[in-house]
Design a protein around this motif. Structure first.
Motif: not given
Length: 355
Positions: A268-296
């Motif tokens: 998710s971190q490696l693909l973040f710079p690309v996926t945030v510009f793809i509407p269908r994937l942006k929300y999914a990768v943001l949810v993953v990063t949100l979960g990662t930081h909540l865990g941290i």
């Protein structure tokens, strides 16, 4: 298509491409993008910095003041050793003082600047003062930082360029009541300059977040524990960073699950710079990063770092998302007010004056 028609079509395609670029550049000088995102970033950065100041009020002198192990003399020596003692060094070394009175005056100033900036009162001026304050406190805590301080400094500097007071601020409320005057050539030029600077600032913030995730993923890939999936296992067994040791140890024992989560985190971190510009994937990768930081934040005792990173992620959410969120909040308040009024009527309140 004949050979004679080919150059004509190529010229037409080039003209269309030039027109699209020109239209986009014109839009960048006329339309400020992400005004709600800028407001959220302003509120988040200022609110977290203020929370950190108030949370550490009892230890402020040990963290940033003359009582710190990172003494003012050592602080100045380290600044000189890094060659950062030039003409503009006063911007970020002003907190290196031996005077307790001076330090506590600076602490009160930091609180006094953070509050109006959070509320969006005279936002342009407060953005500059806030960046100045954050720079001083960041430099004084550089040897004991968690990443929260650095990201706060970067976002505060970029927000100086942004029109973050156009939405959800006291400035916005005042502007809504003001009577618009005639648009002079000077006013039109000012609006365009402000718009260009705002869009540049938002682009820098987005680019900074992408750099953070991209470099974090590249560093992880270099580590053998991330490649074999055991990194989270070892991280969760560090008692010095464990908020809930029993829970961390239980999660660390879930070998396959932790390995899968480690790979998902890196991907998710490696693909973040690309996926945030793809509407269908942006929300999914943001949810993953949100979960990662909540865990941290919850499991590794780094809540401020996690929170500031989540605030940075919010810049990628479109205006439509914030408008829907605002409508949902208004509907929730209206429903709560209706329930309160209904309960008051059932209880017979307010009672008549005769009673």
């Amino acid at each position: 298509m004949t050979l004679r028609q080919a150059p004509d079509q190529e010229a037409a395609a080039t003209e269309d491409g030039t027109r699209r670029v020109r239209d986009r550049l014109r839009a960048a000088s006329l339309t400020p993008f992400g005004l709600y995102g800028a407001a959220v970033l302003r509120i988040g950065v200022a609110g977290l910095f203020l929370l950190n100041l108030l949370r550490e009020a009892g230890h402020a002198d040990r963290l940033w003041g003359p009582g710190s192990p990172y003494t003012p003399d050592l602080f100045r020596a380290s600044v000189e050793a890094r060659g950062a003692d030039g003409r503009m060094s006063w911007w970020y070394t002003w907190l290196g003082t031996q005077s307790p009175d001076y330090f506590w005056a600076a602490y009160v100033l930091a609180v006094a600047v953070s509050v109006p900036y959070l509320l969006g009162w005279h936002t342009r001026l407060m953005a500059v003062l806030f960046a100045f304050v954050v720079a001083g406190f960041h430099m004084r805590s550089a040897v004991a930082a968690s990443g929260f301080e650095l990201l706060s400094l970067l976002f505060a500097n970029y927000l100086v360029l942004c029109a973050s007071g156009r939405r959800w601020s006291l400035d916005a409320r005042r502007a809504a009541r003001a009577i618009p005057g005639p648009v002079t050539p000077y006013e039109e030029l000012r609006r365009r300059v402000v718009t260009v600077l705002h869009n540049a600032g938002m682009a820098l913030i987005a680019f900074q977040v992408m750099v953070v995730y991209g470099t974090a993923a590249l560093y992880k890939i270099r580590g053998s524990t991330w490649r074999d999936g055991s990194a989270l296992h070892y991280a969760l067994r560090l008692d010095d960073f464990a908020t809930f040791p029993e829970l961390s140890h239980w999660l660390a024992a879930q070998g396959s699950g932790m390995a899968l989560l480690a790979y998902v985190t890196v991907a998710s971190q490696l693909l973040f710079p690309v996926t945030v510009f793809i509407p269908r994937l942006k929300y999914a990768v943001l949810v993953v990063t949100l979960g990662t930081h909540l865990g941290i934040g919850l499991l590794m005792a780094l809540p401020m770092f996690s929170a500031i990173t989540v605030v940075g992620d919010l810049v990628f959410l479109p205006t439509s998302f914030w408008l829907r969120a605002a409508r949902a909040a208004r509907a929730a308040r209206a429903a709560r007010a209706a329930r309160a009024a209904r309960a008051a009527r059932l209880l017979g309140w307010p009672r008549s004056k005769r009673q």
